[in-house]
Design an enzyme around this catalytic site. Structure first.
Site, PDB file in Angstrom:
ATOM      1  N   THR A   1      -4.662 -20.319  31.897  1.00  0.00           N
ATOM      2  CA  THR A   1      -5.918 -19.258  30.933  1.00  0.00           C
ATOM      3  C   THR A   1      -6.434 -18.016  32.258  1.00  0.00           C
ATOM      4  O   THR A   1      -6.890 -17.525  31.669  1.00  0.00           O
ATOM      5  CB  THR A   1      -6.246 -20.430  30.672  1.00  0.00           C
ATOM      6  OG1 THR A   1      -6.260 -21.185  29.621  1.00  0.00           O
ATOM      7  CG2 THR A   1      -8.349 -19.718  30.060  1.00  0.00           C
TER       8      THR A   1
ATOM      9  N   ASP B   1       2.273 -20.737  30.341  1.00  0.00           N
ATOM     10  CA  ASP B   1       1.289 -21.833  30.023  1.00  0.00           C
ATOM     11  C   ASP B   1       1.831 -22.742  30.611  1.00  0.00           C
ATOM     12  O   ASP B   1       3.156 -23.266  30.674  1.00  0.00           O
ATOM     13  CB  ASP B   1       1.155 -22.345  28.572  1.00  0.00           C
ATOM     14  CG  ASP B   1      -0.358 -23.351  27.870  1.00  0.00           C
ATOM     15  OD1 ASP B   1      -0.465 -22.194  27.278  1.00  0.00           O
ATOM     16  OD2 ASP B   1      -0.233 -23.810  28.373  1.00  0.00           O
TER      17      ASP B   1
ATOM     18  N   SER C   1       1.515 -26.386  29.749  1.00  0.00           N
ATOM     19  CA  SER C   1       2.673 -26.833  28.802  1.00  0.00           C
ATOM     20  C   SER C   1       3.896 -26.654  29.116  1.00  0.00           C
ATOM     21  O   SER C   1       5.026 -27.738  28.695  1.00  0.00           O
ATOM     22  CB  SER C   1       1.561 -27.077  27.517  1.00  0.00           C
ATOM     23  OG  SER C   1       2.167 -25.811  26.921  1.00  0.00           O
TER      24      SER C   1
ATOM     25  N   THR D   1      -4.758 -25.647  33.454  1.00  0.00           N
ATOM     26  CA  THR D   1      -5.095 -27.008  33.511  1.00  0.00           C
ATOM     27  C   THR D   1      -4.978 -28.037  33.444  1.00  0.00           C
ATOM     28  O   THR D   1      -4.569 -29.041  34.016  1.00  0.00           O
ATOM     29  CB  THR D   1      -6.949 -26.612  33.379  1.00  0.00           C
ATOM     30  OG1 THR D   1      -7.029 -26.454  31.932  1.00  0.00           O
ATOM     31  CG2 THR D   1      -6.994 -25.911  34.261  1.00  0.00           C
ATOM     32  N   ASP D   2      -3.397 -27.769  32.360  1.00  0.00           N
ATOM     33  CA  ASP D   2      -3.301 -29.415  31.530  1.00  0.00           C
ATOM     34  C   ASP D   2      -1.805 -29.939  32.709  1.00  0.00           C
ATOM     35  O   ASP D   2      -1.923 -31.504  32.517  1.00  0.00           O
ATOM     36  CB  ASP D   2      -2.154 -28.364  30.018  1.00  0.00           C
ATOM     37  CG  ASP D   2      -2.986 -27.588  29.150  1.00  0.00           C
ATOM     38  OD1 ASP D   2      -4.166 -28.305  29.242  1.00  0.00           O
ATOM     39  OD2 ASP D   2      -2.719 -27.547  28.049  1.00  0.00           O
TER      40      ASP D   2
ATOM     41  N   CYS E   1      -6.286 -48.008  33.132  1.00  0.00           N
ATOM     42  CA  CYS E   1      -7.088 -48.004  33.219  1.00  0.00           C
ATOM     43  C   CYS E   1      -7.500 -46.358  34.615  1.00  0.00           C
ATOM     44  O   CYS E   1      -7.254 -46.166  35.416  1.00  0.00           O
ATOM     45  CB  CYS E   1      -7.922 -48.873  34.180  1.00  0.00           C
ATOM     46  SG  CYS E   1      -8.278 -50.808  32.990  1.00  0.00           S
TER      47      CYS E   1
HETATM   48  N1  ASP Z   1      -2.787 -24.174  27.987  1.00  0.00           N
HETATM   49  C1  ASP Z   1      -3.329 -23.452  29.082  1.00  0.00           C
HETATM   50  C2  ASP Z   1      -2.606 -24.417  30.709  1.00  0.00           C
HETATM   51  O1  ASP Z   1      -2.618 -25.096  30.894  1.00  0.00           O
HETATM   52  C3  ASP Z   1      -5.102 -24.150  29.633  1.00  0.00           C
HETATM   53  C4  ASP Z   1      -5.520 -24.010  30.543  1.00  0.00           C
HETATM   54  O2  ASP Z   1      -4.551 -23.095  31.500  1.00  0.00           O
HETATM   55  O3  ASP Z   1      -6.413 -24.253  31.203  1.00  0.00           O
HETATM   56  O4  ASP Z   1      -1.699 -23.748  30.673  1.00  0.00           O
END
Ligand code: ASP
Length: 488
Positions: A14, A64, A66, A96-97, A289
């Site tokens: 992102t 991305d 993912s 972030t993913d 957990c």
């Molecule tokens: N879908 C994005 C990724 O992981 C989300 C992000 O960057 O926060 O590339």
């Protein structure tokens, strides 16, 4: 002032998105064409303002996160290795993913890392006014720049997000969209960034002595399975069944269990897991957990897993467990060696080292010491947290009147158990009482921590003797000593 050089390795995500129609904030977000386009309008990212000389490399295709695959990790590792000598630190811009997976994988692959590698990203793109990207990027760059700003060199793969610098293989993405999206539930933050950036020096790993190298051998034939009430054991059997292409055969299974490592103790489930272990699959137990650790064998509900060859993932995150498994399997080690190393903290990914020593079993009745085994020489007895002895299939035989109690005395490293009271005092590791009818089999689990600290020496032979106070003959089928030692 000599400017430190930090290399940005851009993988996408992102942070790097821009609006399809430049200048129109309502148009959809698309990947930017260049770094210049991403940072345009952000003078704070200029080297002279940052106080760092910034270099830039992008992976062959920005994605991305993912879409991350092991080939992408290998490419990132190679870029860092190729530029290792020329830079003081590295900032990996990442979605972030799957950031926690990449951070974990890199922590194992970048062997003997002596410089900071900090992954960062953002929930909103840098080009947006409400974005969290600029602060994440600036702080990451400055932390990677190290001593220019008075920060210690942090020779670790980390994640920086919002307020915290986290050890990468301890971090988890906890919020899909919150600006404080990451946490490290089982390990404190390495640094906190408020008005001042405060680095907790005692948590930082020491610069390793060995030579840095990027080890890019990985084997991704790994599966994660989360159990749940109602889970059908036959499904597990089907999943790892033999047959099909070798390249698709599961070699490592991360079993996400309840609480401290508990799972159903019914026969069907244990047989399914045991069958998987017998096929040579390394099965590692981690907890579902978010916080806490697996204590395999603590309850009946996890003792069965231990007996069938499942190893403990201690307090590793599932992400770290997956990546450590891929890394160890990728080294072509025999299954037993993968199991052994899986229980050792390699790069701070878990809080304890676990040493399992099989002391063998005997068929002959024995009043004295068993065959014994050598205690691993690398274990630090001063860091020993606990030592648990598990005896399986113990039989007590001999003159049993009616239903009565048997008292078993376990001796560590004693050859003169029988009659010396002194030896009893110093070598007796545990006393276990249990009801018996005589002749039946049973399991004994006992804590021998205190005696282990006193009597065991790394690299030396250990032996255990089991004696019945009533003079009955005692023998066992198998015996395991498991030592849990804190990682400093
Ligand atoms: N879908 C994005 C990724 O992981 C989300 C992000 O960057 O926060 O590339």
């Amino acid at each position: 002032m000599v400017l430190r050089k930090v290399l940005i390795v851009n993988t996408g995500g992102t942070l790097c998105m821009v609006h399809a129609e430049r200048g129109n904030p309502l148009s959809p977000l698309v990947p930017a064409a260049s770094w210049e386009e991403i940072v345009a309008g952000h003078p704070i990212l200029a080297s002279e303002i940052l106080g760092i000389e910034v270099g830039y490399r992008a992976v062959s295709q920005l994605i991305d996160s993912s879409q991350m695959q092991q080939e992408h990790w290998q490419e990132i590792a190679r870029i860092i290795a190729a530029n290792y000598e020329d830079y003081s630190g590295f900032v990996v811009v990442h979605g972030t993913d799957t950031m926690c997976y990449t951070a974990s994988a890199l922590s194992f692959m970048l062997e003997n890392l002596g410089k900071p590698v900090i992954l960062t990203g953002s929930q909103r793109p840098l080009v947006e006014p409400r974005s969290d990207a600029a602060q994440n990027l600036v702080t990451s760059l400055q932390l990677a720049g190290g001593d220019t700003f008075g920060y210690p060199v942090i020779p670790e793969v980390c994640i920086f997000f919002r307020d915290y610098l986290l050890r990468g293989n301890r971090a988890r993405k906890l919020s899909a969209s919150g600006y404080s999206g990451f946490e490290s539930p089982n390990f404190p933050a390495l640094a906190t960034a408020g008005e001042h950036v405060v680095v907790d020096k005692k948590l930082i790993r020491a610069v390793p002595e060995g030579r840095f190298a990027a080890n890019t051998s990985l084997d991704s034939r790994v599966m994660v399975l989360e159990i749940f009430p109602g889970f059908k054991p036959g499904v597990l059997r089907r999943l790892v069944e033999e047959g099909g292409a070798e390249e698709d055969a599961v070699r490592g299974l991360i079993l996400k269990t309840y609480g401290t490592g508990n799972a159903p103790s019914n026969r069907a489930f244990l047989e399914a897991v045991g069958g998987v272990c017998e096929q040579g699959v390394v099965v590692v137990n981690v907890t579902q957990c978010p916080q806490g650790m697996v204590e395999l064998g603590l309850y009946e509900a996890s003792a069965g897993l231990l007996q069938r060859g499942v190893v403990s993932g201690v307090d590793m995150t599932p992400e770290a467990a997956v990546c450590k498994m891929m890394y160890l399997l990728g080294q072509g080690l025999p299954t037993e060696e993968v199991k052994r190393v899986m229980q050792m903290a390699l790069v701070g990914e878990q809080s304890m080292n676990i040493y399992s020593v099989a002391l063998g079993g005997l068929d002959d009745p024995l009043p004295l010491a068993g065959p014994g085994a050598v205690l691993p020489s690398e274990i630090r007895m001063d860091a020993l947290r606990s030592a648990i002895l598990r005896l399986r299939g113990v039989q007590s035989m001999g003159p049993v009147m009616a239903e009565s109690e048997v008292e078993l005395r376990l001796f560590l490293n004693s050859t003169e158990v029988a009659d010396s009271p002194d030896v009893e005092e110093t070598h007796c590791a545990a006393v276990v009482r249990r009801p018996t009818k005589g002749g039946e089999e049973f399991d004994v689990v006992c804590d021998v921590s205190a005696a282990s600290r006193r009597l065991l020496r790394p690299g030396q032979m250990i032996s255990v003797a089991v004696v019945s106070a009533e003079g009955r003959t005692v023998r066992w089928r198998s015996m395991h000593l498991t030592l849990y030692s804190d990682v400093s």
